[in-house]
Design a protein around this motif. Structure first.
Motif, PDB file in Angstrom:
ATOM      1  N   UNK A   1       1.017  -1.211  -0.022  1.00 38.22           N
ATOM      2  CA  UNK A   1       0.094   0.058   0.034  1.00 38.22           C
ATOM      3  C   UNK A   1       0.866   1.368   0.078  1.00 38.22           C
ATOM      4  N   UNK A   2       2.135   1.121   0.503  1.00 41.28           N
ATOM      5  CA  UNK A   2       2.824   2.350   0.720  1.00 41.28           C
ATOM      6  C   UNK A   2       3.900   2.390  -0.583  1.00 41.28           C
ATOM      7  N   UNK A   3       3.660   1.378  -1.513  1.00 40.28           N
ATOM      8  CA  UNK A   3       4.686   1.369  -2.381  1.00 40.28           C
ATOM      9  C   UNK A   3       6.104   1.020  -2.093  1.00 40.28           C
ATOM     10  N   UNK A   4       6.351   0.287  -0.987  1.00 39.50           N
ATOM     11  CA  UNK A   4       7.585  -0.097  -0.532  1.00 39.50           C
ATOM     12  C   UNK A   4       7.878  -1.575  -1.318  1.00 39.50           C
ATOM     13  N   UNK A   5       6.914  -2.168  -1.703  1.00 41.29           N
ATOM     14  CA  UNK A   5       7.045  -3.534  -2.212  1.00 41.29           C
ATOM     15  C   UNK A   5       6.176  -3.373  -3.529  1.00 41.29           C
ATOM     16  N   UNK A   6       6.508  -3.375  -4.680  1.00 41.85           N
ATOM     17  CA  UNK A   6       5.856  -3.503  -5.893  1.00 41.85           C
ATOM     18  C   UNK A   6       5.815  -4.652  -6.508  1.00 41.85           C
ATOM     19  N   UNK A   7       4.476  -5.155  -7.140  1.00 33.50           N
ATOM     20  CA  UNK A   7       4.330  -6.531  -7.491  1.00 33.50           C
ATOM     21  C   UNK A   7       3.508  -6.487  -8.750  1.00 33.50           C
ATOM     22  N   UNK A   8       3.342  -7.631  -9.283  1.00 34.43           N
ATOM     23  CA  UNK A   8       2.418  -8.036 -10.438  1.00 34.43           C
ATOM     24  C   UNK A   8       1.369  -9.138 -10.127  1.00 34.43           C
ATOM     25  N   UNK A   9       0.655  -9.553 -11.461  1.00 34.12           N
ATOM     26  CA  UNK A   9      -0.500 -10.304 -11.182  1.00 34.12           C
ATOM     27  C   UNK A   9      -0.256 -11.284 -12.171  1.00 34.12           C
ATOM     28  N   UNK A  10       0.012 -12.636 -11.854  1.00 31.56           N
ATOM     29  CA  UNK A  10       0.467 -13.516 -13.054  1.00 31.56           C
ATOM     30  C   UNK A  10      -0.632 -14.534 -13.017  1.00 31.56           C
ATOM     31  N   UNK A  11      -1.455 -14.228 -13.985  1.00 37.18           N
ATOM     32  CA  UNK A  11      -2.365 -15.199 -14.163  1.00 37.18           C
ATOM     33  C   UNK A  11      -2.546 -15.448 -15.646  1.00 37.18           C
TER      34      UNK A  11
END
Length: 536
Positions: free
Chosen positions: A147-157
């Motif tokens: 939520x604080x953009x300390x960890x960025x991610x993606x959605x692998x479907x």
């Protein structure tokens, strides 16, 4: 014969009278004037504008004609961080419930580039929203960092052989290695690799929510189970797909067991580094399994799923339902902004004398008002009092038919409206600061992302036939298709028949959808929204 004629008249005359009366009432009944603003200038929106929104066009040597949003990855990420910081200061990100996410997407679509809106929806709905909705307290720290953009991610479907046009399938496998005490993720074939994963090619992305079909020893003694060869021997595929949050990079370096290939240069969404993910016996901790609706028995490697979730995948894919609403919201905003530009130009020029143009403007504004009215009336169902204990996931599942309708109808119509506006606007629609090309690309992407609109239309028609919904003379195409399928097509071939007759199914959907949206008892007036006296 006379008796038969009298009987026929007795039956048909009331039907004809009913049809005539209802048609006249529907045509001449008074409609409420509905006004939806085509642009938003409130402080809630202005606070999210880039800091150089007003100063950049005035800089010496600037020949853009207006503000042009940057599309390079670094600048878009910087702007995203500023927007998120502003939203946190406004306490607008305290909840990731559907209504709040949809509202934020509308605000961002008015004030920021589609590149930023796209990154926001991937980070907060697909990545963070999935962990929050599917995970437990074990994953709370990661949710807060995301939520604080300390960890960025993606959605692998999405997979190479199972994209938006072929349905939600999954061939990537996951299983538990008891000796290593790890969950293993493996891509068995090239067709099973994750592809078109938003931002996966960006070195700043360290995490991914990966969907994989679970494999284990044959505990059900079902001879029909499909077997797969793994590093620990022969296992059998279960009907369940699991979601696992894994770390794919560390300080920009790709971790062993993962291969990431960045997509070729795009013409649109250039900041989105699409990538493909291939896993080769990739290991991760058991705690990374998103286990709100399932659990892992580490002694046997067996996945435990509650009986009320016979197909876990449908529970996991609920994030796509929220995404479909968010994409529809941004598509409506794009259509509004582009139509407003055309109206400003037409009403301040001699082109307003041509009925061909004004008639198109009237029709498009009526269509936008119909979509806006239906959409905002529908999403109020997700405006939930925090003090109440409402299961958001069950609420989404309860309204899946309406979500299918919205996703299948609104983005394609908005795309057509933007295309027509570009035609009416002329050569100036090519200029970057008008955002017409960008809006057109956004609406096109909204038709494809998180479930292709054509597939959604097919699913909606299928639901109508299965649940006997919208059965009326007004929807005669649906009645005709259903009668034809029931009388001539064997039960085991009906799905194949529907897939093979896409044109006919789309005609059925269009008739139902237009009947729903165009019969809401509202009207739009071109002069109900004030048009500025000068083009800004």
């Amino acid at each position: 014969m006379d008796t038969f004629t009298q009987l026929l008249s007795f039956i048909t005359l009331p039907l004809v009278l009913y049809f005539v009366i209802t048609t006249l009432v529907r045509r001449y009944r008074p409609k409420r004037l509905y006004v939806c603003s085509l642009d938003s200038q409130s402080n809630a929106y202005a606070s999210l504008l880039p800091v150089d929104f007003y100063t950049k066009p005035q800089q010496p040597g600037n020949n853009d004609g207006g503000y042009v949003y940057p599309s390079d990855t670094t600048t878009v990420l910087e702007q995203l961080r500023m927007v998120v910081a502003t939203l946190h200061a406004q306490r607008a990100l305290t909840s990731l419930d559907p209504y709040n996410l949809i509202d934020l997407h509308e605000r961002l679509a008015y004030t920021n580039s589609n590149d930023l809106v796209n990154w926001f929806t991937v980070q907060f709905n697909l990545f963070t929203g999935s962990i929050s909705a599917l995970g437990t307290d074990t994953h709370a720290a990661l949710v807060q960092d995301a939520r604080e953009l300390k960890k960025l991610g993606c959605f692998a479907l999405t997979e190479k052989n199972a994209g938006v046009l072929s349905g939600l399938l999954c061939d990537t496998i996951a299983y538990y290695n008891q000796d290593a005490e790890k969950i293993m993720i493996h891509t068995p074939t090239d067709d099973a690799k994750k592809c078109w994963i938003s931002y996966a090619g960006n070195n700043d992305i360290e995490y991914a929510v990966v969907f994989a079909k679970w494999a284990q020893t044959n505990v059900s003694n079902d001879s029909k189970q499909v077997s797969v060869n793994t590093s620990i021997g022969k296992l059998f595929l279960t009907p369940h797909v699991v979601a696992i949050v894994v770390k794919i990079r560390n300080n920009g370096a790709v971790l062993p067991g993962v291969r990431i290939e960045e997509c070729y240069t795009r013409s649109d969404f250039r900041s989105n580094s699409f990538g493909s993910l291939t896993f080769t016996e990739f290991s991760t901790e058991p705690e990374n399994l998103l286990n709100r609706y399932c659990s892992l028995d580490t002694k046997t490697g067996t996945l435990q799923v509650d009986d009320c979730y016979p197909k876990l995948f449908f529970k996991l894919s609920n994030r796509l339902l929220v995404g479909r609403l968010c994409l529809s919201a941004t598509a409506i905003v794009c259509a509004k902004m582009v139509l407003q530009l055309v109206r400003k130009k037409v009403y301040n020029s001699k082109r307003s004398q041509f009925s061909y143009i004004t008639d198109h403007l009237q029709l498009m504004q009526q269509q936008i008002c119909e979509m806006d009215y239906y959409f905002h009336r529908f999403i109020k169902r997700f405006k939930i009092d925090p003090s109440t204990s409402v299961d958001i996931e069950e609420l989404l599942e309860r309204h899946i038919d309406e979500i299918l309708l919205i996703k299948a109808y609104i983005p394609p119509l908005c795309r057509n409206i933007v295309a027509k506006c570009r035609e009416l606007f002329g050569a100036e629609s090519l200029l970057a600061h008008t955002r017409m090309t960008e809006s057109h690309a956004s609406c096109y992407a909204s038709c494809l992302a998180e479930g292709d609109s054509v597939v959604m239309a097919h699913a909606f028609v299928g639901q109508c036939m299965r649940k006997y919904k919208h059965m009326s003379l007004r929807n005669w195409r649906l009645l005709w298709l259903m009668m034809k399928i029931l009388s001539t097509v064997p039960a085991h071939k009906r799905i194949s028949y529907i897939n093979a007759h896409q044109t006919e199914v789309m005609a059925v959907f269009q008739q139902i959808a237009e009947g729903i949206f165009q019969n809401q008892g509202i009207r739009s007036d071109l002069h109900s929204v004030v048009v500025p006296t000068a083009i800004h």
